[in-house]
Motif scaffolding. Sequence first.
Motif, PDB file in Angstrom:
ATOM      1  N   SER A  32      28.135  36.376  -8.106  1.00  0.00           N
ATOM      2  CA  SER A  32      27.212  36.192  -9.235  1.00  0.00           C
ATOM      3  C   SER A  32      27.397  37.230 -10.346  1.00  0.00           C
ATOM      4  CB  SER A  32      25.760  36.215  -8.763  1.00  0.00           C
ATOM      5  OG  SER A  32      25.550  35.227  -7.788  1.00  0.00           O
ATOM      6  N   TRP A  33      28.612  37.751 -10.474  1.00  0.00           N
ATOM      7  CA  TRP A  33      28.927  38.712 -11.542  1.00  0.00           C
ATOM      8  C   TRP A  33      28.091  39.985 -11.457  1.00  0.00           C
ATOM      9  CZ3 TRP A  33      33.393  37.620 -13.571  1.00  0.00           C
ATOM     10  CH2 TRP A  33      33.805  36.295 -13.657  1.00  0.00           C
ATOM     11  N   ARG A  34      27.665  40.357 -10.249  1.00  0.00           N
ATOM     12  CA  ARG A  34      26.859  41.575 -10.078  1.00  0.00           C
ATOM     13  C   ARG A  34      27.523  42.510  -9.081  1.00  0.00           C
ATOM     14  NH1 ARG A  34      22.125  37.791  -9.716  1.00  0.00           N
ATOM     15  NH2 ARG A  34      22.726  37.790  -7.548  1.00  0.00           N
ATOM     16  N   LEU A  35      27.305  43.803  -9.309  1.00  0.00           N
ATOM     17  CA  LEU A  35      27.732  44.815  -8.356  1.00  0.00           C
ATOM     18  C   LEU A  35      26.530  45.306  -7.582  1.00  0.00           C
ATOM     19  CD1 LEU A  35      30.160  47.014 -10.486  1.00  0.00           C
ATOM     20  CD2 LEU A  35      30.769  45.525  -8.581  1.00  0.00           C
ATOM     21  N   GLU A  36      26.761  45.719  -6.358  1.00  0.00           N
ATOM     22  CA  GLU A  36      25.700  46.349  -5.582  1.00  0.00           C
ATOM     23  C   GLU A  36      25.525  47.771  -6.092  1.00  0.00           C
ATOM     24  OE1 GLU A  36      25.706  45.802  -1.441  1.00  0.00           O
ATOM     25  OE2 GLU A  36      26.136  43.667  -1.606  1.00  0.00           O
ATOM     26  N   PRO A  37      24.385  48.392  -5.811  1.00  0.00           N
ATOM     27  CA  PRO A  37      24.147  49.756  -6.311  1.00  0.00           C
ATOM     28  C   PRO A  37      25.226  50.729  -5.829  1.00  0.00           C
ATOM     29  CG  PRO A  37      22.190  48.882  -5.220  1.00  0.00           C
ATOM     30  CD  PRO A  37      23.290  47.896  -4.993  1.00  0.00           C
ATOM     31  N   PRO A  38      25.515  51.761  -6.626  1.00  0.00           N
ATOM     32  CA  PRO A  38      26.510  52.765  -6.204  1.00  0.00           C
ATOM     33  C   PRO A  38      26.043  53.526  -4.964  1.00  0.00           C
ATOM     34  CG  PRO A  38      25.997  52.985  -8.544  1.00  0.00           C
ATOM     35  CD  PRO A  38      24.999  52.015  -7.964  1.00  0.00           C
ATOM     36  N   LEU A  39      27.001  54.121  -4.270  1.00  0.00           N
ATOM     37  CA  LEU A  39      26.672  55.021  -3.167  1.00  0.00           C
ATOM     38  C   LEU A  39      26.176  56.341  -3.740  1.00  0.00           C
ATOM     39  CD1 LEU A  39      29.816  54.656  -0.841  1.00  0.00           C
ATOM     40  CD2 LEU A  39      27.546  53.724  -0.428  1.00  0.00           C
ATOM     41  N   ALA A  66      30.043  53.015 -10.245  1.00  0.00           N
ATOM     42  CA  ALA A  66      29.932  51.600 -10.616  1.00  0.00           C
ATOM     43  C   ALA A  66      29.140  50.816  -9.571  1.00  0.00           C
ATOM     44  CB  ALA A  66      31.316  50.996 -10.797  1.00  0.00           C
ATOM     45  N   GLY A  67      29.579  50.835  -8.342  1.00  0.00           N
ATOM     46  CA  GLY A  67      28.898  50.076  -7.299  1.00  0.00           C
ATOM     47  C   GLY A  67      29.670  50.106  -6.005  1.00  0.00           C
ATOM     48  N   ARG A  68      28.998  49.733  -4.936  1.00  0.00           N
ATOM     49  CA  ARG A  68      29.615  49.760  -3.607  1.00  0.00           C
ATOM     50  C   ARG A  68      30.280  48.444  -3.246  1.00  0.00           C
ATOM     51  NH1 ARG A  68      24.671  51.121   0.114  1.00  0.00           N
ATOM     52  NH2 ARG A  68      24.165  52.370  -1.668  1.00  0.00           N
ATOM     53  N   GLY A  69      30.379  47.535  -4.200  1.00  0.00           N
ATOM     54  CA  GLY A  69      31.024  46.245  -3.966  1.00  0.00           C
ATOM     55  C   GLY A  69      30.320  45.185  -4.782  1.00  0.00           C
ATOM     56  N   GLY A  70      30.810  43.972  -4.671  1.00  0.00           N
ATOM     57  CA  GLY A  70      30.225  42.862  -5.418  1.00  0.00           C
ATOM     58  C   GLY A  70      31.251  42.209  -6.306  1.00  0.00           C
TER      59      GLY A  70
END
Length: 172
Positions: A32-39, A66-70
Amino acid sequence: MTSADWSDVPERLARLAAAPGAREVFGAASHSWRLEPPLRAGELAEVEAQLGLELPGEYRSFLLEAGRGGAGPAYGLFPMRRLDGLWQWEGDGADLTDRSTLGRPFPHVEPFNPADGLPDPPDEDDYSSEEGSTRPRTPTGNGTTPSSSRRSTRSACCTCVTSAARCGKHLS
């Protein structure tokens, strides 16, 4: 630690998500064009301690900034999650990551061709059947087509990419 500027990633993902046809892009329904929150820094330290290695600098900075994945190519980047006290990548195929191999040095530190070491493809003369052959049938006096009378009908010379009909240098 190598660092990259990831500050424009959320804006770029928002533009991609808003683009016409964004929902039809392969894998977009998954991330869905979103990243999970960064670590957090402490979480990254736990990840590296559990894996017994230091992740590459740019990946570390991506996870922290940036994010932990996605969102990412195809189905996206496997998100890093803590499950039952252990950090791991999660997603369809993430189980292919063998934790015991992560600490080994990467075997390819110079350019390489993954096809090196494979056997050469067989010549058409090696096929046991004429079915599907691209060689013309040149009958001999008795109506048969011996191997020695067949000529290549390749459409292009793979050495110089000239029409096979015009190349007399590489094809005989």
